[in-house]
Design an enzyme around this catalytic site. Structure first.
Site, PDB file in Angstrom:
ATOM      1  CG  ASP A  28      -2.036   0.894   1.229  1.00 36.89           C
ATOM      2  OD1 ASP A  28      -2.094   1.739   0.323  1.00 36.89           O
ATOM      3  OD2 ASP A  28      -2.888   0.798   2.133  1.00 36.89           O
ATOM      4  CG  ASP A  57      -9.331   3.031   1.627  1.00 34.73           C
ATOM      5  OD1 ASP A  57      -8.553   2.858   0.667  1.00 34.73           O
ATOM      6  OD2 ASP A  57      -8.970   3.042   2.811  1.00 34.73           O
TER       7      ASP A  57
HETATM    8  C1  GLA Z   1      -5.349   2.279   2.877  1.00 33.97           C
HETATM    9  C2  GLA Z   1      -5.866   1.172   1.971  1.00 33.97           C
HETATM   10  C3  GLA Z   1      -6.893   0.349   2.728  1.00 33.97           C
HETATM   11  C4  GLA Z   1      -6.285  -0.221   4.001  1.00 33.97           C
HETATM   12  C5  GLA Z   1      -5.695   0.906   4.840  1.00 33.97           C
HETATM   13  C6  GLA Z   1      -4.892   0.380   5.992  1.00 33.97           C
HETATM   14  O1  GLA Z   1      -6.348   3.222   3.189  1.00 33.97           O
HETATM   15  O2  GLA Z   1      -6.408   1.694   0.798  1.00 33.97           O
HETATM   16  O3  GLA Z   1      -7.377  -0.712   1.919  1.00 33.97           O
HETATM   17  O4  GLA Z   1      -5.295  -1.159   3.650  1.00 33.97           O
HETATM   18  O5  GLA Z   1      -4.831   1.734   4.081  1.00 33.97           O
HETATM   19  O6  GLA Z   1      -4.318   1.405   6.731  1.00 33.97           O
END
Ligand code: GLA
Length: 500
Positions: free
Chosen positions: A264, A325
């Protein structure tokens, strides 16, 4: 002249470091009661001007809108993905070496939960440059011939995840039948990481006392274990990332028995400034995972920027996020599934568009809305990562997640992602060709009241239909039927067999 020149040089050297785009960078907020849920703020400036984003527990990573930076202050709007809740104005101001932020959050995207927060103590990430590899294109390795399926901790547990919960989830994936329906990966998202040992090796935190033992536990149940890291020094929730330890972390993950890695971008955004650098940062981990010799599915998460579908496979990725997200409400899910689902042309066996993990069973949508969520993800050939607590599922949730006919469409070996073939106001028709020559057709009602939606043979690309199956009901309907009444926010999924 010479005197003037040396005076100028002396002046230049003596001048304090320019307030180089003083606001620019990645600002981390320690977890505090001052502004719960606020994680990170990013600001950068390029030829196109300033841009930035804010990461919170409630919204994920959201771009700043109407951003204006003057002197040491940035004004911008933060949108929450719910059209009923208007964007709210935020301000960020430099305060010495720290950043002060004030803004409003609709907690959990709920109208009644508007919270005003101020955080005064963000610190800028500052790290030395670690080298990036030379660009290469990795060949396909045969993993993920169909979209990966499993469970991930983030949507339901966020960083409050531990060994015992993961074991219990693994047990319930087996006892509920979900494993046998195809959900194989048990993925621990952000929040498992601790500190590094003296030799730099990453260690899990106290909630995960023995990662190899946990991997073994998961493996003996016929499941696979996934972990999460970031190319930056910090993950999105502020845990230790892989920056400066990429190869070492890949070796550690392989030695622990890890089968899947979600990588990520998070704080890496403040370090890898251009699209080319971000690609190399992902390639570096892709190569490191390959070098371990262990088959590890590699999930890229940089929110779908820079046409990731065109390079995701080449850096070793098997799936790549196409969006920020998801959240557990219809507006957020629909915005992603209908419109931020990636470039269909770049997805297929070995490399999939990932519109994010499922929210089915988390309680924020109606059953019809969750059916739409599952129907869309299956049509999109999306990875199916359960995001709920599988220890406590209602029969309705199990039915949505275990439908063999729907999963068969998601997992169809041809691997062609559906395309929208017709849109008429709130009615949409999507079609997906399947390996056996049949066609999956989905009828969606994006409005709030029931309406009839019909398709034509042309929509289906078929001259005649030999057999028509209502996939959710699991029963054939008349092959000449063309119209169904679809509830508000609902969906109908059909499998049409070509007449010989
Ligand atoms: C980001 C990602 C999420 C999750 C969070 C964890 O926002 O897009 O899917 O993995 O980080 O902190």
């Amino acid at each position: 002249m010479r005197g003037l020149l040396s005076a100028f040089i002396a002046l230049t050297l003596a001048a304090p470091a320019a307030p180089r785009t003083a606001m620019g960078g990645v600002w981390l907020f320690p977890r505090s009661a001052e502004f719960p849920g606020l994680r990170m703020l990013r600001l950068s400036r390029d030829a196109g001007g300033w841009r930035g984003s804010v990461t919170t527990d409630w919204y994920g990573d959201v771009p700043m809108r109407a951003l204006a930076v003057t002197g040491g202050t940035a004004h911008f709007l933060i949108d929450n993905g719910n059209p009923r809740l208007p964007p709210r104005p935020w301000t960020a101001t430099i305060d010495g070496t720290r950043l002060r932020v004030t803004g409003d959050i609709w907690e959990r995207h709920v109208e009644s939960a508007l919270r005003r927060g101020t955080a005064t103590d963000a610190t800028r990430l500052a790290f030395p440059r670690a080298p990036l590899p030379a660009p290469v294109t990795l060949a396909a390795d045969g993993l993920a011939p169909t979209p990966p399926m499993g469970w991930s901790s983030w949507n339901r547990f966020a960083a409050a995840i531990d060994d015992a919960t993961v074991r219990a989830i693994a047990d319930h994936l087996v006892s509920s039948g979900l494993r046998d329906a195809g959900y194989r990966y048990v993925n621990i998202d952000d929040g498992w990481q601790g500190t590094r040992s003296a030799d730099g090796a990453i260690r899990a935190n106290a909630r995960f006392p023995n990662m190899p033992a946990l991997a073994a536990y998961v493996h003996t149940r016929g499941l696979k274990l996934g972990l999460y890291s970031s190319p930056g020094p910090k993950t999105c929730a502020g845990f230790t990332g892989s920056y400066g330890h990429v190869e070492q972390d890949a070796r550690t993950f392989a030695a622990w028995g890890v089968d899947y890695l979600k990588y990520d971008l998070c704080s890496g955004e403040g370090i890898f400034r251009t699209a080319a650098e971000v690609r190399l940062a992902y390639q570096q981990m892709g190569q490191a995972l390959r070098a371990t010799g262990r088959p590890i599915v590699y999930s890229l998460c940089q929110y779908g920027r820079d046409r990731v579908g065109t390079w995701g496979s080449g850096v070793g990725g098997h799936l790549w996020r196409t969006t920020g997200d998801i959240a557990d409400n219809y507006a957020a899910m629909a915005a992603i599934g209908f419109d931020k689902d990636g470039d269909a042309a770049t997805a297929g066996p070995g490399g999939w568009n990932d519109p994010d993990m499922l929210e089915i069973g988390n309680g924020g949508m109606s059953e019809d809305e969750y059916r739409t969520h599952m129907t869309l993800w299956a049509m999109l050939a999306a990875p199916l990562m359960l995001g709920n607590d599988v220890r406590t599922m209602s029969p309705a949730t199990i039915a949505l997640l275990e439908s063999r006919g729907v999963i068969a469409i998601d997992q169809d070996p041809l691997g062609r992602q559906a395309r929208r073939i017709r849109k008429d106001g709130d009615a949409e028709i999507w079609a997906r060709p399947l390996a056996d020559g049949s066609v999956a057709l989905a009828l969606f009602n994006r409005g709030t009241t029931a309406r009839d939606i019909g398709f034509t043979l042309q929509d289906a690309g078929l001259a005649r239909i030999a057999r028509l199956v209502d996939v959710w009901a699991g029963v054939p309907d008349s092959p000449t039927r063309r119209t169904w009444e679809i509830p508000g926010h609902g969906a109908m999924l059909l499998r049409l067999t070509r007449a010989p």
